[in-house]
Design an enzyme around this catalytic site. Structure first.
Site, mmCIF file in Angstrom:
data_model
loop_
_atom_site.group_PDB
_atom_site.id
_atom_site.type_symbol
_atom_site.label_atom_id
_atom_site.label_comp_id
_atom_site.label_asym_id
_atom_site.label_seq_id
_atom_site.Cartn_x
_atom_site.Cartn_y
_atom_site.Cartn_z
ATOM 1 N N CYS A 134 114.281 20.882 31.418
ATOM 2 C CA CYS A 134 112.950 20.378 31.820
ATOM 3 C C CYS A 134 112.368 21.251 32.923
ATOM 4 O O CYS A 134 111.777 20.747 33.899
ATOM 5 C CB CYS A 134 112.999 18.933 32.280
ATOM 6 S SG CYS A 134 113.536 17.810 31.011
ATOM 7 N N HIS A 138 111.077 20.616 38.407
ATOM 8 C CA HIS A 138 111.286 19.918 37.135
ATOM 9 C C HIS A 138 109.904 19.581 36.572
ATOM 10 O O HIS A 138 108.952 19.402 37.327
ATOM 11 C CB HIS A 138 112.061 18.632 37.447
ATOM 12 C CG HIS A 138 112.513 17.836 36.274
ATOM 13 N ND1 HIS A 138 111.686 16.988 35.590
ATOM 14 C CD2 HIS A 138 113.727 17.726 35.674
ATOM 15 C CE1 HIS A 138 112.367 16.396 34.624
ATOM 16 N NE2 HIS A 138 113.614 16.827 34.657
ATOM 17 N N GLN A 176 117.676 15.010 42.665
ATOM 18 C CA GLN A 176 118.992 15.645 42.846
ATOM 19 C C GLN A 176 119.407 15.653 44.319
ATOM 20 O O GLN A 176 120.424 16.263 44.674
ATOM 21 C CB GLN A 176 118.976 17.086 42.311
ATOM 22 C CG GLN A 176 118.558 17.220 40.859
ATOM 23 C CD GLN A 176 119.564 16.619 39.878
ATOM 24 O OE1 GLN A 176 120.704 16.320 40.235
ATOM 25 N NE2 GLN A 176 119.144 16.450 38.643
ATOM 26 N N LYS A 201 121.018 8.629 38.357
ATOM 27 C CA LYS A 201 121.745 9.834 38.774
ATOM 28 C C LYS A 201 122.665 9.536 39.961
ATOM 29 O O LYS A 201 123.304 10.430 40.502
ATOM 30 C CB LYS A 201 120.755 10.940 39.151
ATOM 31 C CG LYS A 201 119.964 11.456 37.941
ATOM 32 C CD LYS A 201 119.028 12.565 38.354
ATOM 33 C CE LYS A 201 117.933 12.824 37.361
ATOM 34 N NZ LYS A 201 118.349 13.582 36.189
ATOM 35 N N ASP A 257 110.598 15.424 45.549
ATOM 36 C CA ASP A 257 111.330 15.013 44.356
ATOM 37 C C ASP A 257 112.807 14.979 44.755
ATOM 38 O O ASP A 257 113.455 16.017 44.880
ATOM 39 C CB ASP A 257 111.073 16.035 43.232
ATOM 40 C CG ASP A 257 111.969 15.785 42.020
ATOM 41 O OD1 ASP A 257 112.884 14.958 42.098
ATOM 42 O OD2 ASP A 257 111.743 16.454 40.996
HETATM 43 N N1 PMP Z 1 113.330 15.931 39.105
HETATM 44 C C1 PMP Z 1 114.524 16.514 39.007
HETATM 45 C C2 PMP Z 1 114.864 17.617 39.959
HETATM 46 C C3 PMP Z 1 115.424 16.088 38.036
HETATM 47 O O1 PMP Z 1 116.609 16.688 37.929
HETATM 48 C C4 PMP Z 1 115.056 15.042 37.163
HETATM 49 C C5 PMP Z 1 115.996 14.565 36.075
HETATM 50 N N2 PMP Z 1 116.584 15.573 35.333
HETATM 51 C C6 PMP Z 1 113.803 14.459 37.322
HETATM 52 C C7 PMP Z 1 112.968 14.920 38.298
HETATM 53 C C8 PMP Z 1 113.337 13.338 36.437
HETATM 54 O O2 PMP Z 1 114.105 12.199 36.627
HETATM 55 P P1 PMP Z 1 113.951 10.949 35.655
HETATM 56 O O3 PMP Z 1 114.091 11.493 34.267
HETATM 57 O O4 PMP Z 1 115.077 10.050 36.046
HETATM 58 O O5 PMP Z 1 112.610 10.360 35.903
#
Ligand code: PMP
Length: 406
Positions: free
Chosen positions: A361, A121, A201, A224, A198
């Protein structure tokens, strides 16, 4: 607890959207919230609202007890050794940036390497690009296999004695790939590198044991995993957090302030400058209680079954292209014929079905997949096979609708 009973705990799901019962398939973006979490936040604001770690009045103690109680719940949830290793942040993005600013910028220099993957991401790419620019370190990628997985052999080739940081997603938000974090951690440690996971998920969907993984940092977001937006966690090993500099300076995080210099509070508060996200943390504590009551094993098992069912059903649609490996987390990223994913999403929305369309993203990954965008259906503990059936019906309608165009 069966899924119907679980569903009833999420008031938002009980509504019609565009004249159809809502089917929410966008939990990878953000999950819905159960009544217990909504009520915990409301109760806090109705009865206990006060700042923490300051006054000695009763409301202040109640708020502080609940805030620190939530930290202890997070500690147990991820099996951290100590609650000093649990930092409350705004979410995964802030957690990763905290490591990038507080650790990487302090300790990396020219010649050092940061190893990531193309499936990350943006939150786990851009902070490292910035660190590389500032420190002169080199950013390297473990290549992807055609099915969107990585191999340990490639990881062994890419991670070297020059590698100082390996940063990797636990679960890909696009491909559903579940990375072998424990094995990658072993490889990183063998070369003297640290690993930043990270877990955006990961933590919402599976039992995470940071001591068993032996990872150095693990970042995740409350929103999430049934908690409110605006609260997240950075887990870090105590010795590393001790070595790091704070990244936000101001109230709450100091021990002693003089005219020209100051000292920091002990962990974890050194990283929590300013009034913290009190209601959010209390909501996260309630979300953890809720998830524990159902059981992370049951949640994972339910999601795996649903993912298998969704894969089987979606694969049977003519013109369907699904991205990612067979063994995957509970999400399916796809494209349907030549229909733009935004159009797919718009037709589905008219049927009351919420999915995500776009680059998720993950623009480097889109480039690797040779697409500009995809559609994604993602599942959580409240989704049922009926939701998948509705998705399939909606996709067949989409094909019908665009049939004349192609
Ligand atoms: N890493 C991953 C794999 C994600 O799916 C996301 C959210 N889509 C993020 C990071 C970022 O999370 P946040 O927007 O809650 O900071």
């Amino acid at each position: 607890m069966d899924t119907i009973a679980i569903r009833q705990m999420f008031p938002i799901l009980n509504q019609e959207v565009n004249g159809h019962p809502l089917v929410y398939l966008d939990s990878s973006a953000t999950s819905q919230k159960p009544v217990s979490v909504i009520e915990a936040v409301e109760r806090y604001y109705r009865q206990d609202n006060s700042n923490v770690h300051r006054g000695v009045h009763t409301l202040g103690s109640r708020a502080t007890d609940q805030y620190e109680g939530a930290r202890e719940k997070v500690r147990r949830f991820i099996n951290a050794k100590s609650s000093a290793e649990v930092i409350f942040t705004r979410g995964t993005t802030t957690s990763i940036n905290t490591v990038a600013y507080g650790y990487a910028r302090k300790f990396l220099q020219k010649g050092d390497e940061i190893v990531i993957t193309p499936m990350e991401h943006h939150s786990n790419i851009i902070p490292w690009q910035q660190v590389a620019k500032v420190t002169g370190a080199t950013l390297k990628y473990i290549p992807l296999q055609p099915d969107g997985t990585i191999t340990l052999e490639d990881a062994r080739k890419t991670i070297t004695t020059e590698t100082k940081i390996v940063a990797m997603t636990h679960v890909s938000n696009v491909l559903g790939t579940i990375n072998p974090i424990k094995e990658i951690t072993e490889i990183a440690h063998k070369h003297g590198a640290i690993i930043v996971v990270d877990g955006a998920q990961g933590a919402p969907h599976m039992q995470v044991d940071v001591q068993d993984l032996d990872c150095d940092f693990y970042a995740f977001s409350g929103h999430k995993m049934c908690a409110p937006t605006g609260i997240g966690v950075l887990y870090g090993k105590r010795n590393l957090l001790e070595e790091m500099d704070p990244v936000e300076f101001g109230g709450e995080m100091i021990d002693f302030v003089d005219l020209y210099d100051s000292t920091w509070k002990e962990l974890p508060w050194k990283f929590e400058g300013g009034t913290p996200i009190i209601a959010g943390a209390i909501g996260l504590g309630a979300a953890i209680d809720f998830l524990n009551e159902i059981g992370m094993e049951q949640i994972l098992e339910h999601e795996q079954k649903l993912a298998d069912y969704a894969m089987e059903k979606l694969q049977s649609i003519d013109g369907m292209k699904i991205y990612g490996p067979k063994k995957r987390a509970a999400l399916v990223t796809f494209n349907l014929d030549d229909v733009h994913p935004h159009d797919v999403s718009t037709v589905l929305d008219a049927e009351g079905i919420a999915i995500r369309a776009g680059h998720h993203c993950a623009q480097p990954l889109m480039k690797w997949l040779d697409v500009t965008a995809t559609a994604r259906a993602s599942f959580y503990l409240y989704n049922t096979e009926k939701d998948v059936d509705r998705l399939v019906e909606g996709l067949l309608k989409t094909k019908e609708y665009f049939g004349d165009v192609f």
